[in-house]
Design a protein around this motif. Structure first.
Motif: not given
Length: 220
Positions: A68, A90, A92
């Motif tokens: 991430i 991701h 994120s």
């Protein structure tokens, strides 16, 4: 030169020992009680351009990796570097990932230092602890606040000398995320934060001038 290799070269010229830091971090996690299991799920929080991912694939090709990063640019550089690798990607933050108890281990290199100590550091560490299985371990590496010492000026001068000897001549904009707007803390404050987040006391596993690495374990 690719964006990922250019970034990694800058960091190697800026931080003593960085070239072997990903190898050390992965090696530590790979022999931990939970992440040593075949096919263990491992989180790379703030994957940047993918240095830890490259090393993880070299040492532990069986790991189920999740990477991430809040930066789309960094994530794209890491994806390009890793090619068609079956990594879960991701864009994120770890706080938004909501991965309760999913991972046997995690790596976080040069992330905590960029967060202010206004609750943001604690939120980040708490989310990391929550994402780990009980007993799961985290390798955390960051710039730390200096201890009071009459020799601190020499340490700071040595850091500049190291950069010059390494040939660091980067665009100031490229250096800004690594040198400006950082929020380093001391070991006592780090211990208080990681304990509040749900980790045991930090065990130091790396130090090079102001950069330090710690091994943490989520409490049962």
């Amino acid at each position: 030169m690719s964006a990922s290799l250019g970034y990694d070269l800058i960091v190697q010229q800026l931080i003593p020992g960085y070239a072997s830091l990903a190898r050390l971090a992965v090696a530590l996690l790979s022999v931990s009680p939970l992440a040593s299991r075949p096919g263990a799920a491992v989180l790379v929080a703030g994957c940047g351009t993918g240095a830890e991912l490259v090393e993880a694939r070299a040492q532990r090709p069986d790991w189920q990796l999740t990477a991430i990063d809040p930066s789309a640019e960094m994530l794209a550089a890491a994806q390009q570097r890793m090619g068609g690798d079956s990594i879960r990607w991701h864009q994120s933050t770890v706080e938004a990932l909501q991965a309760d108890g999913r991972f046997a281990g995690a790596l976080s290199v040069l992330v905590l230092q960029s967060l202010a100590d206004d609750g943001s550091k604690l939120a980040f560490l708490t989310a990391l602890a929550r994402s780990l299985e009980p007993g799961g371990q985290l390798v955390l590496v960051d710039l730390m606040a200096p201890e009071r010492s009459p020799l601190q000026h020499q340490v700071e001068a040595a850091w500049l000398a190291f950069q010059q000897a390494s040939g660091l001549n980067a665009d100031p904009q490229a250096l800004e995320p690594l040198t400006q707007g950082l929020h380093p803390i001391g070991e006592a404050r780090l211990t208080a934060l990681v304990n509040a987040a749900g980790f045991t006391d930090p065990a130091r596993i790396f130090q090079a001038l102001g950069y330090e690495g710690f091994l943490l374990q989520r409490r049962p």
